[in-house]
Each structure stands twice: as structure tokens, then as C-alpha cells.
Design a protein around this motif. Structure first.
Motif, mmCIF file in Angstrom:
data_model
loop_
_atom_site.group_PDB
_atom_site.id
_atom_site.type_symbol
_atom_site.label_atom_id
_atom_site.label_comp_id
_atom_site.label_asym_id
_atom_site.label_seq_id
_atom_site.Cartn_x
_atom_site.Cartn_y
_atom_site.Cartn_z
ATOM 1 N N ASP A 1 0.742 -1.119 -0.045
ATOM 2 C CA ASP A 1 -0.068 0.180 0.065
ATOM 3 C C ASP A 1 0.966 1.432 -0.027
ATOM 4 N N VAL A 61 0.116 4.559 0.599
ATOM 5 C CA VAL A 61 -0.042 5.546 1.672
ATOM 6 C C VAL A 61 0.898 5.017 2.805
ATOM 7 N N ASP A 62 0.661 3.592 3.155
ATOM 8 C CA ASP A 62 1.209 2.872 4.285
ATOM 9 C C ASP A 62 2.735 3.011 4.303
ATOM 10 N N MET A 80 4.486 5.257 2.482
ATOM 11 C CA MET A 80 4.617 6.846 2.601
ATOM 12 C C MET A 80 4.723 7.053 4.277
ATOM 13 N N THR A 81 3.695 6.418 4.764
ATOM 14 C CA THR A 81 3.632 6.915 6.312
ATOM 15 C C THR A 81 4.835 6.267 7.074
ATOM 16 N N ARG A 125 7.914 8.691 6.295
ATOM 17 C CA ARG A 125 7.598 9.752 7.070
ATOM 18 C C ARG A 125 7.923 9.681 8.200
ATOM 19 N N GLU A 164 10.840 11.611 10.640
ATOM 20 C CA GLU A 164 10.747 12.299 11.606
ATOM 21 C C GLU A 164 11.350 11.932 12.927
ATOM 22 N N LYS A 181 -0.947 -1.567 12.523
ATOM 23 C CA LYS A 181 -0.966 -0.130 12.169
ATOM 24 C C LYS A 181 -1.925 0.591 12.948
ATOM 25 N N PRO A 182 -1.965 1.789 13.353
ATOM 26 C CA PRO A 182 -2.968 2.709 13.915
ATOM 27 C C PRO A 182 -3.555 3.473 12.881
ATOM 28 N N VAL A 183 -4.645 3.987 13.045
ATOM 29 C CA VAL A 183 -5.479 4.527 12.171
ATOM 30 C C VAL A 183 -4.768 6.115 12.074
ATOM 31 N N ASP A 184 -4.647 6.655 13.241
ATOM 32 C CA ASP A 184 -3.895 7.823 13.593
ATOM 33 C C ASP A 184 -2.439 7.854 13.205
ATOM 34 N N TYR A 185 -2.195 8.975 12.362
ATOM 35 C CA TYR A 185 -0.776 8.969 11.848
ATOM 36 C C TYR A 185 0.243 9.420 13.296
ATOM 37 N N ILE A 186 -0.261 10.104 14.106
ATOM 38 C CA ILE A 186 0.513 10.311 15.342
ATOM 39 C C ILE A 186 0.714 9.444 16.187
ATOM 40 N N ARG A 221 -7.447 3.724 6.278
ATOM 41 C CA ARG A 221 -6.332 4.428 7.209
ATOM 42 C C ARG A 221 -5.566 5.299 6.116
ATOM 43 N N THR A 227 -4.880 8.992 7.149
ATOM 44 C CA THR A 227 -3.479 9.484 7.172
ATOM 45 C C THR A 227 -3.261 10.701 6.563
ATOM 46 N N ASP A 277 -4.805 13.689 7.926
ATOM 47 C CA ASP A 277 -3.832 14.000 9.079
ATOM 48 C C ASP A 277 -2.758 14.904 8.317
ATOM 49 N N TRP A 278 -2.071 14.290 7.351
ATOM 50 C CA TRP A 278 -1.003 15.399 6.623
ATOM 51 C C TRP A 278 -1.436 16.560 6.137
ATOM 52 N N LYS A 337 -12.273 13.530 8.458
ATOM 53 C CA LYS A 337 -11.474 12.708 9.262
ATOM 54 C C LYS A 337 -12.339 12.113 10.340
ATOM 55 N N TYR A 345 -13.878 3.506 10.260
ATOM 56 C CA TYR A 345 -12.743 2.579 10.876
ATOM 57 C C TYR A 345 -13.271 1.874 12.081
#
Lengths: 140, 479
Positions: free
Chosen positions: A15, A17-18, A20-21, A24, A28, A114-119, B281, B285, B288-289, B310, B317
Motif C-alpha cells: 500500500d 500510503v502505508d 509513505m507513512t 515519513r 521524523e 498499524k494505527p489509524v492515526d498518523y501520530i 487508514r 493518514t 492528517d498530513w 477525518k 474505521y
């Protein structure tokens, strides 16, 4: 992550986006290791068996992928005399008991959902990174 | 000619006849007639005397014979009575008297009546037996000590094709049993014939029988023994189980198909739900970005749109996660473990989103219980989050505690919120009937909680008073 910062981190995920996540988040977290990418198990195996590539210090493995999924990949890698000591951390969406069971049967070093929130994703990556910075690994 | 007695008297008193006068002669002739007359009468009398004496002897003789005959008959009768005497009779052969004979005859008559009654009862029971065996759906058969058929009911004919007169006195094993069983059965039969016992008794034997038309059919056979005229006979009851096996097979296939369909459906649901998560997800994400990277490029309205985006993605989700969890709860076997609720509770309270002005009170130290480790957290988390959310806005209190009962632990979570109207109490535990529209309220929390509690052998219910608060209770069996 670990040692000389020169060993690559192999990210096996289909995936975009995954991927990329992860990329990133590592950036960070100031992880400077080179990153290698594979879209499925077959590509990952090809990378690992290519003598031009340096052996990765860690593999971040998704499970649900086309062609060769994560479990099938683990089955080959963990039975390979040359590859079996590379730590593999599963990074997946699956919370299935069966997936966890099979992964640990193949000696994975960790299993993260994998959590849904980027943070929160960054937090997961931070933990992985910290652990593998401290953990000793054999040279060969 | 004068009577010789008269002649002698004449000679003695009168002399010679020729010397007498005519008058005297006439007188003497009259006397002579009287003599002859008397003589005749005497002779007649003598004759009759002789005759009656003869008759008497004869009659006497006859009488004697009759008496002897009677004696003979009497003796024979006595003999017969002696033979027929009842056990309790004290009749002696020698001194049977007439009264005794009458008594015995009476008792014999009674015996005969009893015998007749017994015979009619026997006949009746034979008739009953015949009716039962005739109307039985199972073949009832008997074979004698030679292994030959001696009884064969209607069902036997129907199942095996042989009429009774076709198979009577023919060897059962030879005709009915397939080759593969013959040796065993014949060996067993020798033992049975000698001892009346067999390893086959008291069991349901599953085997094949050969019909008259040569067709093999699956049957159940039970065998028992009966001793008749000092010889062991075997009674067999045989049931044709072709239909049953066929329907069992059909049922099995049907069940298998159903299970496959169900599994396919579950897998499909699972895969669909699971595969939706990755793109969702991704969207979350990316939002979020956008929010993080381009905050300064959006005006307030656009920022609000991103928040709404979101929010909906996260809600979706959560819904998928709940569905996956629900599938897991429904589809997996129970695995009970010992769980330290105190430890779990302390960690859980750190994770649960706090609310201003809401105080959580743990009443006392929690026990160790037996529960499915994978799902216990879900139960407590759902109930506590609900309570925290619904507690009073300004001075919220959530109390969590338990009571130890004889056979179970009774846990409770109480809030001091607005309460839930009674009309919602039933629907609150039903799928997708959430009363709230919040992100994590997708209408699966309480149904899921209920399912988990019930799977673990407990019950869940609520008590609520408007403007006082709500208490959810659930029980966990101790054993």
C-alpha cells in the motif's frame, strides 16, 4: 536504526500510503538508514538474494499482499540459513489470532498493528526504532 | 287206567277192581280224575319252580359280573384320580372314598376350567405376539439349534424378500449373510448352540444382508437367545437402515454445504471488512498530513471540512473494527483463563479518554476471575467509556465495583447521568441501535459486550432512573 546507519531497512508493503507513512515516520524520528522497498514477498526475496544489496538490519513486513503474502515470505526466509537471523517485525492491519500465531511460529521479532492515526503510527515506529537501536545483533 | 297211587289204595281197601260194583267203579273213576288233575298241577308247579330257580341263578351271575365290573371301573377311576390328584390333595390311592372322588372330580373340573382359561389366555397372548411381530417394521426371525429358520415375520419378508414358507427350515447364515461375515458367524453359532452365549449379544451389529434378489442392504441386527425344548434358539431383530444411511448422508452433505457457505460468507465479510481498513487508514493518514502540512493554506471552512472528513473516516474505521471483533467473538471457541481484574482495571483507566469533571471511583480491590482473555478488556472498556460519557456534565461520578455472590461475581458500572428511558432498555443491546452518533458509537459496543458476557456464561442488564443515573450489571460465573 542500529550499527553504522548503513544497513538498509527493508519495507515490504503493497500500500502506497502505508509505505509513505512509514517513510515519513522514520524521517521524523531521524532514522538515517537507507530504505529499501518491496511490494510483496517475491520482490522482498529477490532483494534479499541479490548479492549487490547489503543485508538489511531489519525487515518491516506487511502480511496481506499480492503474489506472495507475508506469512509465505516468512516461511521461506526463516528456513533460509543465510536470511533467518534478520529480525522481521510484522507491521500489519490484521488482528487475527491466526496471523499472530503463524508469525511467531516463524520467529518474528515483533507484531505491530498499524494505527489509524498518523501520530500513533509515529509512536509505534518510535518504539520499534528505539528497541532495535539498543538490541545487539550478530554480525553474520 | 287208574292213577297208580289210587290203584294201590283200591287194592289195599277194596280188593280187585273187577270184583267191585258199577257204582263204586263210577265213584272211583271220579276220584281217579282228581288224582290225575292233582298230578298235573303238581307237575306244573314243579316245572315252574324249576324254571324260576334257573332264572335266579342266571340273574345272580349277571349281577356278580356287573359288580366285578364296577369294582374294576372304580379301581381304574381311583387309579386315574391318583394320577390326576392335585399337589395339595391328601387322597390315598387305596382308600379313596366316594366323597373324595367327588371332591377330586370337582377339583379336576376346576383344573380343566383353569386350563381352558390358561389356554385361551395363551391363545390371546399368542395372538398378541403374532399381531406385534406381524405389524413390526423390523424383521423378527428365529433360528433353531441347527441354524435353520424357525420363525419369520412379515417385515422379514419385506426386508429380505423371502416368504416364510420359502425360508423356513433353511440355513439363515448361508442365505442371508455375505461371505465376509459367514466364518465369524458360523464359529460364533457353534459356541452359541452349546452354551447359549455369544459375543454378539447385547450389541447393535452393523452389517450387510443379502436379499433374495441378491442385492446387499445395510442392516442393524440385534441377537438374543431363548431356550426351547432344551435347545438354544437365536432370535434376531433386523432393521433395514438404507434409508437412514441415505438421509444421514444427505444431511451430512447438506450440513457440509451449509458450513462451507457459512464459512465462505464469514470469510467474505471478514476479508471485505479487513480490506476496507487499509484504504481507510490511507485516507485518514492523508487527512492528517493535510492538516499538519498545509494548515496555513486552508481557511476555517476548509479546515472544518477536513475535520468532518477525518471524523467520518474514523467512525467508519471503528465500525469495521467492531464488525471484525464481533465476527471474532461469534466465531471463536471460548477460552477461559484466570484474569486479574485489579491489574487490568488499573491499566485500563490509564487508556480510557478522561473527561473534565468526571471522577472514577473503584469501590474495592477487584478479584481474579475466569474469563476469555481476548475479550474481557472489551467488556470493561465499553461499559466504562459509556459511563464516563454519560456521567453528569458538571459533577460526574462513575463508580465501578463488584459483589461476590454464591456462584458468580456480579460487577457493576454506575454513572450519575441523565438515565436511559425504559423503552430503550431492550433495543440498547441490539445490533446497530446505538442511541448516540459519536465517533466510537457505532451501535456495536453493547451488543458485543452482551455477546461476550453471555458466551462466558454470564448475564448483563441495566437499571436506570431518569436524572439519577444508570447502572450496568454483568455476572461472571465462578466455575
Amino acid at each position: 536504526m542500529h550499527l553504522d546507519n548503513l544497513s538498509p531497512i527493508l519495507i515490504v508493503d503493497d500500500d502506497k500510503v502505508d509505505t509513505m507513512t512509514i517513510k515519513r515516520a522514520l524521517k521524523e524520528l531521524n532514522v538515517r538508514n537507507p530504505l529499501a522497498f518491496a511490494g510483496n514477498g517475491e520482490e522482498a526475496l529477490a532483494y534479499l538474494r541479490d548479492e549487490n544489496n547489503r543485508k538489511p538490519c531489519i525487515v518491516l513486513l506487511d502480511l496481506n499482499m499480492p503474489k506472495m503474502n507475508g506469512i509465505e515470505f516468512l516461511k521461506i526466509v526463516k528456513n533460509d540459513e543465510y536470511l533467518k537471523r534478520i529480525p522481521v517485525v510484522v507491521l500489519t492491519t490484521s488482528q487475527e489470532e491466526q496471523d499472530k500465531l503463524e508469525s511467531f511460529n516463524f520467529g518474528v521479532a515483533g507484531y505491530m498493528v498499524k494505527p489509524v492515526d498518523y501520530i500513533q503510527f509515529v509512536e509505534v515506529m518510535r518504539t520499534i526504532s528505539m528497541y532495535w537501536t539498543i538490541s545487539e545483533l550478530p554480525y553474520e | 287206567m287208574y292213577h297208580k297211587l289210587l290203584l294201590r289204595q283200591i287194592k289195599k281197601y277194596l280188593g280187585e277192581i273187577q270184583d267191585l260194583d258199577e257204582k263204586t267203579k263210577a265213584f272211583l273213576q271220579a276220584v281217579d280224575r282228581t288224582y290225575w288233575h292233582n298230578e298235573q298241577e303238581r307237575k306244573l308247579l314243579e316245572r315252574s319252580m324249576e324254571l324260576s330257580s334257573k332264572e335266579l341263578t342266571l340273574a345272580n351271575e349277571k349281577l356278580r359280573l356287573e359288580a366285578e365290573n364296577q369294582k374294576l371301573i372304580l379301581n381304574k377311576l381311583k387309579e386315574a384320580l391318583w394320577n390326576l390328584r392335585t399337589e395339595d390333595s391328601d387322597l390315598k390311592k387305596e382308600d379313596a372314598k366316594e366323597e373324595d372322588i367327588i371332591t377330586v372330580i370337582d377339583s379336576i373340573r376346576k383344573q380343566i376350567i383353569q386350563k381352558r382359561e390358561a389356554e385361551s389366555a395363551l391363545k390371546e397372548s399368542e395372538e398378541t405376539f403374532r399381531l406385534i411381530t406381524t405389524s413390526a417394521q423390523d424383521a423378527i426371525m428365529m433360528i433353531d439349534a441347527e441354524g435353520n429358520v424357525s420363525y419369520w415375520n412379515n417385515a422379514a419378508e419385506k426386508i429380505l424378500g423371502y416368504k416364510e414358507d420359502e425360508i423356513r427350515n433353511r440355513n439363515f447364515h448361508q442365505l442371508i449373510l455375505p461371505e465376509k461375515y459367514k466364518k465369524d458367524f458360523e464359529r460364533g453359532f457353534v459356541r452359541f448352540r452349546d452354551s447359549g452365549t455369544s459375543d454378539y449379544f447385547g450389541k447393535i451389529l452393523n452389517l450387510e444382508a443379502i436379499r433374495k434378489d441378491g442385492k446387499k442392504i445395510p442392516v442393524e441386527l440385534t441377537i438374543s437367545a431363548v431356550k426351547l425344548k432344551n435347545q438354544w434358539h437365536a432370535i434376531g431383530i433386523m432393521r433395514d437402515i438404507s434409508d437412514r444411511l441415505r438421509s444421514e448422508k444427505e444431511l451430512k452433505n447438506l450440513l457440509k454445504e451449509l458450513e462451507e457457505a457459512n464459512n465462505e460468507f464469514k470469510n467474505l465479510t471478514y476479508i471485505a471488512a479487513h480490506d476496507l481498513k487499509t484504504p481507510l487508514r490511507g485516507i485518514a493518514t492523508l487527512v492528517d498530513w493535510l492538516q499538519m502540512d498545509s494548515e496555513d493554506k486552508f481557511n476555517e471552512e476548509e479546515k472544518e471540512k477536513l475535520r468532518l472528513l477525518k471524523f467520518r473516516v474514523k467512525r467508519m474505521y471503528n465500525l469495521i473494527d467492531s464488525i471484525l471483533l464481533y465476527l471474532k467473538v461469534v466465531g471463536s471457541d471460548l477460552k477461559k483463563d484466570e484474569i486479574d481484574i485489579q491489574f487490568l482495571m488499573e491499566n485500563l483507566l490509564k487508556e480510557i479518554p478522561q473527561r473534565k469533571n468526571v471522577q472514577i471511583i473503584l469501590e474495592k480491590k477487584f478479584p481474579i476471575i475466569r474469563f476469555d482473555r481476548r475479550f474481557i478488556k472489551q467488556v470493561l472498556q465499553n461499559l466504562i467509556i459509556n459511563a464516563v460519557e454519560h456521567a453528569d456534565e458538571n459533577k460526574g461520578v462513575v463508580q465501578i465495583g463488584f459483589e461476590e455472590e454464591k456462584e458468580c461475581w456480579k460487577f457493576f458500572v454506575t454513572d450519575n447521568g441523565k438515565g436511559i428511558s425504559e423503552k430503550y432498555h431492550a433495543q440498547i443491546f441490539k445490533l446497530f441501535r446505538s442511541l448516540s452518533k459519536k465517533v466510537d458509537k457505532v451501535g456495536l459496543g453493547l451488543p458485543l459486550t452482551k455477546k461476550i458476557v453471555e458466551n462466558n456464561g454470564g448475564k448483563i442488564w441495566l437499571e436506570s432512573k431518569l436524572n439519577v443515573g444508570t447502572t450496568f450489571y454483568f455476572t461472571v460465573p465462578k466455575s
